[in-house]
Design an enzyme around this catalytic site. Structure first.
Site, PDB file in Angstrom:
ATOM      1  N   CYS A 121       0.820  -1.228   0.000  1.00 46.21           N
ATOM      2  CA  CYS A 121       0.000   0.000   0.000  1.00 46.21           C
ATOM      3  C   CYS A 121       0.844   1.264   0.000  1.00 46.21           C
ATOM      4  CB  CYS A 121      -0.927   0.014   1.205  1.00 46.21           C
ATOM      5  SG  CYS A 121      -2.113  -1.322   1.181  1.00 46.21           S
ATOM      6  N   HIS A 260      -2.174   6.967   4.440  1.00 47.65           N
ATOM      7  CA  HIS A 260      -2.839   5.829   3.795  1.00 47.65           C
ATOM      8  C   HIS A 260      -4.052   5.437   4.638  1.00 47.65           C
ATOM      9  CE1 HIS A 260      -3.799   2.039   2.154  1.00 47.65           C
ATOM     10  NE2 HIS A 260      -3.220   1.320   3.101  1.00 47.65           N
ATOM     11  N   ASN A 290     -10.052   0.596   2.529  1.00 41.61           N
ATOM     12  CA  ASN A 290      -8.634   0.655   2.184  1.00 41.61           C
ATOM     13  C   ASN A 290      -8.490   0.364   0.688  1.00 41.61           C
ATOM     14  OD1 ASN A 290      -5.943   0.098   1.718  1.00 41.61           O
ATOM     15  ND2 ASN A 290      -5.658  -1.165   3.544  1.00 41.61           N
TER      16      ASN A 290
HETATM   17  N1  ACO Z   1     -16.517  -9.026  12.239  1.00 39.31           N
HETATM   18  C1  ACO Z   1     -16.660  -9.535  13.471  1.00 39.31           C
HETATM   19  N2  ACO Z   1     -15.657 -10.063  14.171  1.00 39.31           N
HETATM   20  C2  ACO Z   1     -14.427 -10.085  13.570  1.00 39.31           C
HETATM   21  C3  ACO Z   1     -14.212  -9.570  12.281  1.00 39.31           C
HETATM   22  C4  ACO Z   1     -15.304  -9.021  11.595  1.00 39.31           C
HETATM   23  N3  ACO Z   1     -15.215  -8.490  10.367  1.00 39.31           N
HETATM   24  N4  ACO Z   1     -12.898  -9.723  11.977  1.00 39.31           N
HETATM   25  C5  ACO Z   1     -12.316 -10.308  13.026  1.00 39.31           C
HETATM   26  N5  ACO Z   1     -13.238 -10.527  13.990  1.00 39.31           N
HETATM   27  C6  ACO Z   1     -13.053 -11.138  15.307  1.00 39.31           C
HETATM   28  C7  ACO Z   1     -11.873 -12.051  15.366  1.00 39.31           C
HETATM   29  O1  ACO Z   1     -12.221 -13.332  14.895  1.00 39.31           O
HETATM   30  C8  ACO Z   1     -11.541 -12.029  16.826  1.00 39.31           C
HETATM   31  O2  ACO Z   1     -12.417 -12.920  17.492  1.00 39.31           O
HETATM   32  P1  ACO Z   1     -11.873 -13.853  18.682  1.00 39.31           P
HETATM   33  O3  ACO Z   1     -11.416 -12.878  19.743  1.00 39.31           O
HETATM   34  O4  ACO Z   1     -13.062 -14.641  19.049  1.00 39.31           O
HETATM   35  O5  ACO Z   1     -10.753 -14.641  18.079  1.00 39.31           O
HETATM   36  C9  ACO Z   1     -11.921 -10.622  17.285  1.00 39.31           C
HETATM   37  O6  ACO Z   1     -12.788 -10.118  16.249  1.00 39.31           O
HETATM   38  C10 ACO Z   1     -10.768  -9.690  17.463  1.00 39.31           C
HETATM   39  O7  ACO Z   1      -9.917  -9.814  16.355  1.00 39.31           O
HETATM   40  P2  ACO Z   1      -8.620  -8.958  16.226  1.00 39.31           P
HETATM   41  O8  ACO Z   1      -7.901  -9.349  14.964  1.00 39.31           O
HETATM   42  O9  ACO Z   1      -7.869  -8.976  17.507  1.00 39.31           O
HETATM   43  O10 ACO Z   1      -9.235  -7.505  16.040  1.00 39.31           O
HETATM   44  P3  ACO Z   1      -8.472  -6.149  15.962  1.00 39.31           P
HETATM   45  O11 ACO Z   1      -9.035  -5.205  16.926  1.00 39.31           O
HETATM   46  O12 ACO Z   1      -6.986  -6.327  15.905  1.00 39.31           O
HETATM   47  O13 ACO Z   1      -8.906  -5.593  14.519  1.00 39.31           O
HETATM   48  C11 ACO Z   1      -8.153  -5.426  12.267  1.00 39.31           C
HETATM   49  C12 ACO Z   1      -8.595  -6.355  13.358  1.00 39.31           C
HETATM   50  C13 ACO Z   1      -9.241  -4.418  11.978  1.00 39.31           C
HETATM   51  C14 ACO Z   1      -7.868  -6.256  11.017  1.00 39.31           C
HETATM   52  C15 ACO Z   1      -6.863  -4.675  12.727  1.00 39.31           C
HETATM   53  O14 ACO Z   1      -5.931  -5.592  13.229  1.00 39.31           O
HETATM   54  C16 ACO Z   1      -6.219  -3.885  11.632  1.00 39.31           C
HETATM   55  O15 ACO Z   1      -6.788  -2.950  11.093  1.00 39.31           O
HETATM   56  N6  ACO Z   1      -4.952  -4.210  11.286  1.00 39.31           N
HETATM   57  C17 ACO Z   1      -4.255  -3.506  10.251  1.00 39.31           C
HETATM   58  C18 ACO Z   1      -4.632  -4.092   8.960  1.00 39.31           C
HETATM   59  C19 ACO Z   1      -4.222  -3.257   7.802  1.00 39.31           C
HETATM   60  O16 ACO Z   1      -4.241  -2.052   7.886  1.00 39.31           O
HETATM   61  N7  ACO Z   1      -3.883  -3.897   6.703  1.00 39.31           N
HETATM   62  C20 ACO Z   1      -3.600  -3.240   5.493  1.00 39.31           C
HETATM   63  C21 ACO Z   1      -2.192  -2.725   5.417  1.00 39.31           C
HETATM   64  S1  ACO Z   1      -1.913  -2.002   3.931  1.00 39.31           S
HETATM   65  C22 ACO Z   1      -1.599  -3.095   2.648  1.00 39.31           C
HETATM   66  O17 ACO Z   1      -0.493  -3.160   2.124  1.00 39.31           O
HETATM   67  C23 ACO Z   1      -2.693  -3.953   2.117  1.00 39.31           C
END
Ligand code: ACO
Length: 335
Positions: A121, A260, A290
């Site tokens: 990204c 970003h 995103n």
């Molecule tokens: N709906 C409901 N529950 C969900 C969802 C969803 N869409 N997605 C995950 N969960 C659940 C998980 O299964 C987990 O459940 P569990 O506790 O029973 O195992 C719980 O929610 C918490 O999951 P986490 O992964 O700890 O949630 P977190 O608060 O970390 O948020 C997220 C996850 C939004 C993906 C976050 O980690 C994030 O934004 N990370 C950065 C990702 C990013 O920006 N990526 C792109 C980079 S740029 C590129 O080059 C593509």
């Protein structure tokens, strides 16, 4: 013949901008109809409410072509005048050839070289840096940098932890010479130890396509969200501090910070640690999700249209993503 002369310092500027996003809006509630997720979870954890989704027959080059045409039109430049077309994308039409070759052909950039940049990204910032280098070195006059993504085709629509995050769109900028150095400073970085935290495992030479890779959904994006989250909040701050210091200015001098658009919590954490006010920070991921390499130019367009970004403003852009890569750029806005 390369026109590089010792002692000749020539700067670069963004001189035109164009974007294109698909018409189809996919809301969180709609995703909740086929996946175990909710608008409440997605909005609270990411800030995303809806995203744009390309048609079945649309690829990155299709969105990129429209953005490129709009950019050239707004800059009043004919495609034949382009020296170089760079497409930055993580959802290219094909592994080979470059999406830039396809876009350059479609818009009629008959004199231009063309290649893709793959830096996750962060691609748009890397593309801007490459364009600036070609122009500052007096090699080229007119470089088009296009961020184009159809990420809806790169995610597993049964994986709720990734598919809710991404959207489709494209943005293009024209980079041209500027006598008084309009683009001030860059910081580009990479930490390949994090390569496994965000990747498409199959389809390359490490894991060629086969029946098993399709069955395991290894052609879709795999992500360890928490790792990427921690990496992003740390590197964006360090990188921004570096370009601000290199330019000899302070955080207060930044008129607009366009990071970003991955997650509102990343943006808020980074801007808080940088000591920025809300008025200095731009975000529109609530409506686009995103869009990877397209997210910064899509923001720039909206910021310009809504008066948040004005001619003469000092603009800070920051990207981060697969690699893991990061990049920041500080510039004076000239549109
Ligand atoms: N709906 C409901 N529950 C969900 C969802 C969803 N869409 N997605 C995950 N969960 C659940 C998980 O299964 C987990 O459940 P569990 O506790 O029973 O195992 C719980 O929610 C918490 O999951 P986490 O992964 O700890 O949630 P977190 O608060 O970390 O948020 C997220 C996850 C939004 C993906 C976050 O980690 C994030 O934004 N990370 C950065 C990702 C990013 O920006 N990526 C792109 C980079 S740029 C590129 O080059 C593509």
């Amino acid at each position: 013949m390369i026109g590089l002369r010792r002692g000749l310092v020539r700067g670069a500027r963004i001189s035109a901008l164009g974007i294109h996003v698909p018409e189809r809006v996919l809301t969180n509630d709609e995703i909740g109809e086929f996946l175990d997720t909710s608008d409440e979870w997605i909005t609270t954890r990411t800030g995303i409410r809806e995203r744009r989704i390309a048609r079945v027959d649309e690829a990155a080059s299709d969105l990129g072509e429209v953005a490129a045409r709009r950019c050239l039109e707004s800059g009043g430049l004919a495609a034949e005048e382009l020296d170089l077309v760079i497409v930055t994308t993580i959802s290219p039409d094909h592994i080979m050839p470059a999406t830039a070759s396809i876009v350059a052909d479609r818009i009629g950039a008959v004199r231009a070289g063309a290649f893709d940049i793959q830096a996750g990204c962060t691609g748009f910032v890397y593309g801007l840096a490459v364009a600036t280098a070609f122009i500052s070195a007096n090699i080229y006059q007119n470089v088009l940098v296009i961020g184009a993504e159809v990420l809806s085709k790169m995610v597993d629509w049964e994986d709720r932890s990734t598919c809710v995050l991404f959207g489709d769109g494209a943005g293009a900028v024209l980079v041209q010479p500027c006598d008084n150095g309009c683009i001030f400073s860059f910081d580009l970085g990479n930490d390949g130890r994090g390569a496994q935290s965000l990747l498409v495992p199959a389809g390359g030479s490490r894991m060629p396509a086969g029946f098993d890779t399709v069955r395991r959904r290894d052609h879709a994006m795999h992500m360890t969200g928490s790792e990427v989250f921690k990496f992003a909040t740390r590197t964006v701050v360090d990188s921004c501090r570096k370009v601000i210091a290199d330019a000899g200015i302070g955080v207060d001098d930044i008129d607009l910070f366009v990071p970003h658009q991955a997650n509102i919590r990343i943006i808020e954490s980074a801007s808080r640690r940088l000591g920025m006010t809300d008025a200095q920070v731009f975000a529109n991921l609530d409506r686009y999700g995103n869009t990877s390499c397209a997210s910064i130019p899509i923001c720039l367009h909206e910021a310009g249209q809504t008066g948040r970004l004005k001619k003469g403003d000092t603009l800070l852009m920051a990207g981060f993503g697969a690699g893991l890569t990061w990049g920041s750029c500080l510039t004076r806005w000239e549109l």
